[in-house]
Design a protein around this motif. Structure first.
Motif, PDB file in Angstrom:
ATOM      1  N   LEU A 275      -3.688   6.223   8.459  1.00  0.00           N
ATOM      2  CA  LEU A 275      -2.987   5.048   8.964  1.00  0.00           C
ATOM      3  C   LEU A 275      -3.625   4.645  10.287  1.00  0.00           C
ATOM      4  CD1 LEU A 275       0.702   6.253   8.366  1.00  0.00           C
ATOM      5  CD2 LEU A 275      -0.979   5.431   6.694  1.00  0.00           C
ATOM      6  N   VAL A 276      -4.068   3.395  10.386  1.00  0.00           N
ATOM      7  CA  VAL A 276      -4.749   2.937  11.604  1.00  0.00           C
ATOM      8  C   VAL A 276      -4.131   1.633  12.089  1.00  0.00           C
ATOM      9  CG1 VAL A 276      -6.919   4.074  10.971  1.00  0.00           C
ATOM     10  CG2 VAL A 276      -6.529   1.716  10.279  1.00  0.00           C
ATOM     11  N   GLY A 277      -4.076   1.479  13.402  1.00  0.00           N
ATOM     12  CA  GLY A 277      -3.529   0.254  13.976  1.00  0.00           C
ATOM     13  C   GLY A 277      -3.000   0.494  15.374  1.00  0.00           C
ATOM     14  N   PRO A 278      -2.545  -0.571  16.037  1.00  0.00           N
ATOM     15  CA  PRO A 278      -2.067  -0.466  17.413  1.00  0.00           C
ATOM     16  C   PRO A 278      -0.852   0.466  17.523  1.00  0.00           C
ATOM     17  CG  PRO A 278      -2.324  -2.765  16.740  1.00  0.00           C
ATOM     18  CD  PRO A 278      -2.433  -1.937  15.504  1.00  0.00           C
ATOM     19  N   PRO A 279      -0.593   0.989  18.730  1.00  0.00           N
ATOM     20  CA  PRO A 279       0.589   1.846  18.905  1.00  0.00           C
ATOM     21  C   PRO A 279       1.883   1.067  18.723  1.00  0.00           C
ATOM     22  CG  PRO A 279      -0.442   1.351  21.024  1.00  0.00           C
ATOM     23  CD  PRO A 279      -1.372   0.850  19.957  1.00  0.00           C
ATOM     24  N   GLY A 280       2.903   1.766  18.242  1.00  0.00           N
ATOM     25  CA  GLY A 280       4.226   1.161  18.118  1.00  0.00           C
ATOM     26  C   GLY A 280       4.392   0.227  16.948  1.00  0.00           C
ATOM     27  N   CYS A 281       3.511   0.302  15.950  1.00  0.00           N
ATOM     28  CA  CYS A 281       3.563  -0.642  14.826  1.00  0.00           C
ATOM     29  C   CYS A 281       3.975   0.003  13.509  1.00  0.00           C
ATOM     30  CB  CYS A 281       2.221  -1.358  14.672  1.00  0.00           C
ATOM     31  SG  CYS A 281       1.886  -2.506  16.032  1.00  0.00           S
ATOM     32  N   GLY A 282       4.530   1.217  13.555  1.00  0.00           N
ATOM     33  CA  GLY A 282       5.156   1.783  12.365  1.00  0.00           C
ATOM     34  C   GLY A 282       4.435   2.913  11.674  1.00  0.00           C
ATOM     35  N   LYS A 283       3.371   3.456  12.254  1.00  0.00           N
ATOM     36  CA  LYS A 283       2.621   4.514  11.575  1.00  0.00           C
ATOM     37  C   LYS A 283       3.447   5.798  11.474  1.00  0.00           C
ATOM     38  CE  LYS A 283      -0.901   4.247  14.404  1.00  0.00           C
ATOM     39  NZ  LYS A 283      -0.410   3.141  15.264  1.00  0.00           N
ATOM     40  N   THR A 284       4.041   6.208  12.585  1.00  0.00           N
ATOM     41  CA  THR A 284       4.864   7.420  12.570  1.00  0.00           C
ATOM     42  C   THR A 284       6.094   7.246  11.692  1.00  0.00           C
ATOM     43  OG1 THR A 284       4.130   7.999  14.810  1.00  0.00           O
ATOM     44  CG2 THR A 284       6.149   9.049  14.017  1.00  0.00           C
ATOM     45  N   MET A 285       6.718   6.080  11.772  1.00  0.00           N
ATOM     46  CA  MET A 285       7.894   5.812  10.949  1.00  0.00           C
ATOM     47  C   MET A 285       7.528   5.780   9.464  1.00  0.00           C
ATOM     48  SD  MET A 285      10.666   2.736  11.392  1.00  0.00           S
ATOM     49  CE  MET A 285      12.199   2.709  10.448  1.00  0.00           C
ATOM     50  N   SER A 286       6.305   5.361   9.152  1.00  0.00           N
ATOM     51  CA  SER A 286       5.859   5.341   7.756  1.00  0.00           C
ATOM     52  C   SER A 286       5.778   6.757   7.197  1.00  0.00           C
ATOM     53  CB  SER A 286       4.499   4.657   7.640  1.00  0.00           C
ATOM     54  OG  SER A 286       4.594   3.286   7.928  1.00  0.00           O
ATOM     55  N   ALA A 287       5.286   7.690   8.002  1.00  0.00           N
ATOM     56  CA  ALA A 287       5.229   9.087   7.552  1.00  0.00           C
ATOM     57  C   ALA A 287       6.630   9.595   7.255  1.00  0.00           C
ATOM     58  CB  ALA A 287       4.551   9.951   8.613  1.00  0.00           C
ATOM     59  N   ALA A 288       7.585   9.248   8.134  1.00  0.00           N
ATOM     60  CA  ALA A 288       8.978   9.647   7.912  1.00  0.00           C
ATOM     61  C   ALA A 288       9.549   8.970   6.670  1.00  0.00           C
ATOM     62  CB  ALA A 288       9.817   9.305   9.145  1.00  0.00           C
ATOM     63  N   ALA A 289       9.189   7.707   6.456  1.00  0.00           N
ATOM     64  CA  ALA A 289       9.698   6.978   5.288  1.00  0.00           C
ATOM     65  C   ALA A 289       9.158   7.572   3.993  1.00  0.00           C
ATOM     66  CB  ALA A 289       9.338   5.500   5.393  1.00  0.00           C
ATOM     67  N   LEU A 290       7.883   7.969   3.978  1.00  0.00           N
ATOM     68  CA  LEU A 290       7.319   8.605   2.789  1.00  0.00           C
ATOM     69  C   LEU A 290       8.057   9.895   2.473  1.00  0.00           C
ATOM     70  CD1 LEU A 290       3.496   8.064   3.447  1.00  0.00           C
ATOM     71  CD2 LEU A 290       4.860   6.971   1.667  1.00  0.00           C
ATOM     72  N   ALA A 291       8.329  10.685   3.521  1.00  0.00           N
ATOM     73  CA  ALA A 291       9.078  11.925   3.316  1.00  0.00           C
ATOM     74  C   ALA A 291      10.495  11.630   2.838  1.00  0.00           C
ATOM     75  CB  ALA A 291       9.109  12.738   4.615  1.00  0.00           C
ATOM     76  N   GLY A 292      11.137  10.620   3.439  1.00  0.00           N
ATOM     77  CA  GLY A 292      12.499  10.274   3.053  1.00  0.00           C
ATOM     78  C   GLY A 292      12.581   9.758   1.630  1.00  0.00           C
TER      79      GLY A 292
ATOM     80  N   ALA B 145       0.832  -1.207   0.000  1.00  0.00           N
ATOM     81  CA  ALA B 145       0.000   0.000   0.000  1.00  0.00           C
ATOM     82  C   ALA B 145       0.869   1.260   0.000  1.00  0.00           C
ATOM     83  CB  ALA B 145      -0.939  -0.004   1.212  1.00  0.00           C
ATOM     84  N   LEU B 146       1.943   1.260   0.803  1.00  0.00           N
ATOM     85  CA  LEU B 146       2.845   2.412   0.849  1.00  0.00           C
ATOM     86  C   LEU B 146       3.622   2.555  -0.452  1.00  0.00           C
ATOM     87  CD1 LEU B 146       4.143   2.000   4.506  1.00  0.00           C
ATOM     88  CD2 LEU B 146       2.546   3.729   3.668  1.00  0.00           C
ATOM     89  N   GLN B 147       4.039   1.432  -1.025  1.00  0.00           N
ATOM     90  CA  GLN B 147       4.739   1.466  -2.306  1.00  0.00           C
ATOM     91  C   GLN B 147       3.837   2.037  -3.397  1.00  0.00           C
ATOM     92  OE1 GLN B 147       7.737   1.192  -3.088  1.00  0.00           O
ATOM     93  NE2 GLN B 147       8.818  -0.366  -1.928  1.00  0.00           N
ATOM     94  N   ARG B 148       2.562   1.719  -3.341  1.00  0.00           N
ATOM     95  CA  ARG B 148       1.622   2.241  -4.333  1.00  0.00           C
ATOM     96  C   ARG B 148       1.490   3.754  -4.206  1.00  0.00           C
ATOM     97  NH1 ARG B 148      -4.473  -0.108  -5.512  1.00  0.00           N
ATOM     98  NH2 ARG B 148      -4.876   1.151  -7.373  1.00  0.00           N
ATOM     99  N   VAL B 149       1.465   4.253  -2.975  1.00  0.00           N
ATOM    100  CA  VAL B 149       1.416   5.708  -2.760  1.00  0.00           C
ATOM    101  C   VAL B 149       2.632   6.382  -3.385  1.00  0.00           C
ATOM    102  CG1 VAL B 149       1.506   7.526  -1.010  1.00  0.00           C
ATOM    103  CG2 VAL B 149       0.024   5.535  -0.661  1.00  0.00           C
TER     104      VAL B 149
END
Length: 333
Positions: free
Chosen positions: A126-143, A99-103
């Motif tokens: 982005l939805v899901g339990p805490p600590g499962c990569g949502k914040t890091m995904s935002a950083a990865a998209l920016a990176g 899904a992230l690769q498609r974005v």
């Protein structure tokens, strides 16, 4: 192309050292070019502005302050950073990763999509339990896209005065048009909670209505990423406004092993008892596994050990399950 007024504005901003205004005018020129059907030129201008921002951020040109640094009232609403995180560094389920690769794929080809009357995915929940990569995904998209990451500061956004929060939210959406980036609303349930709940507060309901309106009207080139641990709390109208809802989950047994291998690649012993380790880390989030690995690595260094053993890792995993408190003594592996 550029009008005389735009050229004058560019020169004035350059003369005054106002890098943010310089970038804003350049992006306005790019937007005018896109509306005139010059999509390739528009994209080239945007890429040049992004290159300036990267070099400014790295201190290669100008001062040490990046062009995209929020100023004025926005400084209290947005925290800017330039992540180097990549999607390949993350351990995610195949569905989430795709899904992230498609974005990324659609965003990089947005000019081509527009030529056919289509829009790239830009508004993500982005939805899901805490600590499962949502914040890091935002950083990865920016990176991955080499864009600044603007994290919305809710303590500066939400006030007790009627209408003030919505006005500040409007400033953030204006910034999305003026400064391209990844705009990240973490703990989004703070403003996205169901408007019909018993604990509903009038001002927050008005803020959510404003957010829905701004989100629907937004046609910027920025990515809008909202994240929440509490999907069930969100207002149903939100799900229709986002281009994609991406689900996150705790790592399964194989992902736990991969995460540990990645985190402790230079510390792991040759003979790890993965069956015991998987059991000890069952139902952990990505963040909890990573912290247990970091604790094991620190113990390894401080105890002058060459490698992290199964016993050492099991110990830190058990401590993490107990809430991070270190027991006085743990007997056995």
């Amino acid at each position: 192309m550029a009008t005389a007024e735009q050229v004058k504005a560019l020169l004035k901003s350059y003369s005054s050292g106002n890098g943010e205004h310089f970038a804003s005018v350049a992006l306005q020129i790019a937007a005018d070019a896109a509306r005139a059907g010059r999509g390739n030129i528009a994209q080239e201008l945007r890429d040049l502005v992004d290159d300036i921002k990267r070099k400014q951020s790295a201190g290669k040109i100008g001062g040490a302050v990046p062009i995209a640094r929020p100023s004025g009232e926005l400084a209290a609403l947005l925290a800017a950073s330039y992540p180097q995180t990549r999607l390949s560094e993350m351990v995610l389920s195949q569905t989430t990763h795709e899904a992230l690769q498609r974005v990324l794929r659609e965003y990089r080809s947005q000019t081509r999509l527009r030529e056919h009357g289509l829009s790239a995915r830009r508004k993500l929940l982005l939805v899901g339990p805490p600590g499962c990569g949502k914040t890091m995904s935002a950083a990865a998209l920016a990176g991955e896209l080499k864009l600044p990451l603007f994290s919305v500061q809710f303590h500066g956004l939400i006030t007790k005065f009627m209408g003030e929060t919505a006005a500040k939210l409007h400033l953030i959406f204006q910034s999305m048009t003026q400064t391209r980036g990844v705009y990240f609303f973490d703990e989004f349930d703070a403003i996205g909670a169901n408007r019909g709940s018993r604990n509903d507060v009038g001002e927050i309901r008005r803020v959510l209505n404003s957010f829905l309106q701004f989100l629907e009207q937004d046609d910027s080139d920025s990515l809008i990423v909202a994240a929440t641990n509490f999907e069930a709390m969100l207002d149903e109208a939100l799900f229709r406004r986002f281009d994609d809802v991406i689900q996150y989950a705790r790592p399964d047994a194989e992902q736990i092993v991969l995460l540990i291998r990645n985190r402790l690649h230079s510390f792991l012993g040759a003979r790890m008892e993965w069956g015991k380790i998987k059991t000890a880390a069952e139902d952990f989030s990505h963040a909890e596994v990573a912290r247990a690995c970091d604790d094991a690595a620190k113990d390894c260094i401080l105890q002058d050990k060459e490698r992290v053993t199964t016993a050492m890792l099991l110990k830190t995993l058990r401590e993490r399950r107990l809430g991070g408190a270190r027991p006085v003594e743990i007997i056995g592996p």
